[in-house]
Design a protein around this motif. Structure first.
Motif, mmCIF file in Angstrom:
data_model
loop_
_atom_site.group_PDB
_atom_site.id
_atom_site.type_symbol
_atom_site.label_atom_id
_atom_site.label_comp_id
_atom_site.label_asym_id
_atom_site.label_seq_id
_atom_site.Cartn_x
_atom_site.Cartn_y
_atom_site.Cartn_z
ATOM 1 N N ILE A 49 -27.289 6.613 -10.067
ATOM 2 C CA ILE A 49 -28.584 6.478 -9.388
ATOM 3 C C ILE A 49 -28.442 6.772 -7.901
ATOM 4 C CG2 ILE A 49 -30.475 4.890 -8.884
ATOM 5 C CD1 ILE A 49 -29.739 3.424 -11.500
ATOM 6 N N GLU A 50 -27.337 6.342 -7.277
ATOM 7 C CA GLU A 50 -27.128 6.648 -5.855
ATOM 8 C C GLU A 50 -27.032 8.158 -5.626
ATOM 9 O OE1 GLU A 50 -24.826 2.612 -4.313
ATOM 10 O OE2 GLU A 50 -23.646 4.315 -5.040
ATOM 11 N N LYS A 51 -26.398 8.860 -6.542
ATOM 12 C CA LYS A 51 -26.325 10.319 -6.440
ATOM 13 C C LYS A 51 -27.722 10.922 -6.570
ATOM 14 C CE LYS A 51 -24.055 14.374 -8.477
ATOM 15 N NZ LYS A 51 -23.113 14.851 -9.526
ATOM 16 N N ALA A 52 -28.535 10.372 -7.474
ATOM 17 C CA ALA A 52 -29.901 10.870 -7.673
ATOM 18 C C ALA A 52 -30.743 10.672 -6.418
ATOM 19 C CB ALA A 52 -30.547 10.157 -8.857
ATOM 20 N N ILE A 53 -30.573 9.552 -5.720
ATOM 21 C CA ILE A 53 -31.332 9.298 -4.491
ATOM 22 C C ILE A 53 -31.012 10.361 -3.443
ATOM 23 C CG2 ILE A 53 -31.606 7.706 -2.547
ATOM 24 C CD1 ILE A 53 -31.208 5.404 -4.541
ATOM 25 N N GLY A 54 -29.728 10.707 -3.316
ATOM 26 C CA GLY A 54 -29.339 11.740 -2.361
ATOM 27 C C GLY A 54 -29.984 13.082 -2.673
#
Length: 553
Positions: A222-227
């Motif tokens: 999810i953190e990668k998706a936010i970026g």
């Protein structure tokens, strides 16, 4: 140039796609090429829709249709009409979305436009999934669309369909199959360089891992998706990812981090709703009215009453400052209230889970043990008692499942209530020797209702049907649910022996309970019974009462 703009859109680079489309539009306008202009405005609409600018998207779609109609380009009209339906679906206006999908399907069928028909099948699958929670039909539509896209070799669409299938399997609790679909979609999206779909699949996989309790796998995805969402400028996708990340941290036990992320999500949600949503698709008209007011102010400034204009502006600034201050105070109060609601939500979910895991398993063991004992007992009296224990414990398990459904806060919507009543009626009446006639609406608004209304309406329907099966001696039962613009109407009618209210004390108590349940939520309850002619129970509750009760929680 136009193909490059579409490729950038497919990769989630919306701002660059718009810039190239604007340059190409200048050329098309000089050449008076209406066909190309219609395509450009349709792609403008697609980009603005994914950027969360629905008012601008709608204006571009309407311009595209107008140009296509001038040259009788039915294929462009069908596709743009379908895209308008998708936009309304994105803003949760399902009734308008369905109208547009049906219009587009009729046009596409007439000209045998297979790609558009495949898109419509996909979007109708979304309707079944999101609005009606009818997952078998959603799988049917998604599978139909997937086969068409596979036959055409449209990899971008294939990626979308695998993503949609993953969502349905998630709701069906088939987590492994759901993750497999997301991975298939992710692999294709990475091959195509579609950043939007890459981010969407990462968020979706993170959600499923959270459901499996594997937050350590979910959080990095999810953190990668936010970026990626920030990189492509998609606030809606970023907001969804932040909400999911907050939920994962809370589940992991890091409530401070979860609460901080939830505040970021709430701020983004309010900002986006106030600017582009919440009835703002009439933005074009609002801009016109704003310009008109600005001209009026300019005219006043050119008159000898400049001082009055200055005073008026000062008063306006004071009012605005007060409103901003007041709004800030309201938001702080709302955040506190939301924290309380979240705590209530989690507690109700915990109670439902505990009942299912502890009480439910215990009752199931009692039922199973009693059933096994019944096979071993030789004494007729004891055998009868054991069988009674088995029957009672089975009824308790069924009642407990209904209570857990009522406790689950995710079910407090009108469409979920109607869907659950339909499911209960069909399951309960199956094999009871009655001829059931069930008339339920095919489309229900997914609006929130109060927990009290959800509980009282469901248990009233359940009590009424139980009375018919156990006491009426009927051969048929008609159950009708109607939702109009004003109210929810429920009618339960049988052709049994009727009710003698003067002699049947127990039935009278049950009828009084049903009446009290409905009147407590502001509804009306009418009982019509005649000897040998059957009984009809009619319930009506206004939609305003359902919503008003919700605000009182």
């Amino acid at each position: 140039m136009l193909a490059h703009a579409i490729d950038l859109y497919n990769k989630g680079d919306y701002e660059r796609s718009i810039a190239i489309l604007q340059a190409r539009l200048v050329i098309a306008e000089k050449e008076k090429d209406k066909k190309t202009m219609a395509v450009i405005y349709n792609n403008f609409g697609n980009n603005y829709n994914y950027l969360g600018k629905q008012a601008e998207a709608l204006r571009c779609y309407q311009t595209s249709i107008t140009l296509a109609e001038q040259i009788n380009d039915k294929r462009s009209i069908a596709r743009t009409t379908k895209n308008i339906g998708s936009m309304y679906a994105d803003t949760k206006d399902f009734s308008k979305a369905i109208v547009k999908y049906n219009e587009a399907e009729k046009l596409a069928t007439a000209i045998n436009d297979t790609p558009t028909l495949a898109d419509i099948a996909n979007n109708k699958g979304v309707m079944y999934e999101q609005q009606q929670k009818d997952y078998p039909h959603a799988l049917e539509q998604y599978s139909k669309a997937l086969q068409l896209y596979l036959a055409m070799g449209q990899e971008d669409r294939i990626a979308i369909l695998y993503n949609n299938l993953g969502i349905v399997y998630k709701f069906l609790k088939d987590h492994d199959r759901s993750i497999d679909c997301y991975r298939r979609s992710l692999a294709i999206s990475e091959k195509l360089g579609d950043k939007f779909m890459i981010a969407a699949n990462l968020v979706n996989m993170g959600n499923v891992y959270e459901m499996k309790g594997e937050t350590d796998k979910a959080i990095p995805l999810i953190e990668k998706a936010i970026g990626i969402a920030k990189e492509i400028g998609s606030p809606e996708l970023e907001m969804e990812a932040i909400e999911s990340l907050a939920s994962n941290y809370a589940r992991k036990g890091d409530h401070k981090k979860g609460y901080e992320l939830y505040k970021v999500y709430t701020s983004m949600h309010d900002s986006l709703a106030s600017i582009e949503r919440s009835g703002q698709l009439a933005e074009i008209q609002t801009k016109y009215e704003t310009e008109k007011k600005e001209k009026q102010i300019a005219q006043l400034e050119r008159t000898r009453y400049k001082m009055l204009a200055v005073i008026g502006i000062m008063v306006l600034l004071i009012i605005v400052a007060y409103l901003l201050y007041n709004r800030q105070q309201i938001r702080q109060a709302q955040l506190k209230e939301q924290a309380v609601r979240n705590a209530e939500f989690n507690e109700r979910m915990r109670i439902a889970k505990d009942m299912h895991d502890d009480l439910g398993s215990g009752l199931s063991k009692i039922s199973l043990t009693a059933g096994l004992a019944a096979r071993k007992v030789g004494d007729t009296t004891v055998l009868h008692d054991v069988r009674q224990i088995s029957a009672i414990s089975k009824d308790l398990v069924d009642n407990m499942h209904d209570l857990i459904w009522v406790l689950n806060p995710e079910n407090t919507t009108l469409d979920n209530l109607v869907s659950r009543m339909r499911e209960y009626c069909a399951d309960y009446l199956d094999g009871m020797g009655l001829e059931p006639v069930l008339i339920f609406p095919s489309v229900c608004p997914p609006t929130r209702i109060s927990h009290e209304a959800q509980r009282n309406l469901f248990f009233t329907v359940k009590e009424a049907i139980n009375n018919v099966v156990k006491h009426a001696g009927a051969t048929s039962i008609h159950i009708t649910v109607v939702i109009d613009e004003q109210a929810l109407h429920i009618t339960i009618a049988d052709n049994g022996k009727g009710i003698d209210l003067g002699r049947t004390k127990n039935s009278g108590a049950g009828l009084r309970n049903m009446k009290q349940r409905i009147e407590s939520i502001g509804g009306t309850y009418v009982l019509d019974t005649q000897a040998s002619k059957g009984t009809t129970i009619s319930v009506s509750v206004s939609l305003d009462k359902l919503h008003a009760a919700r605000r009182g929680l």
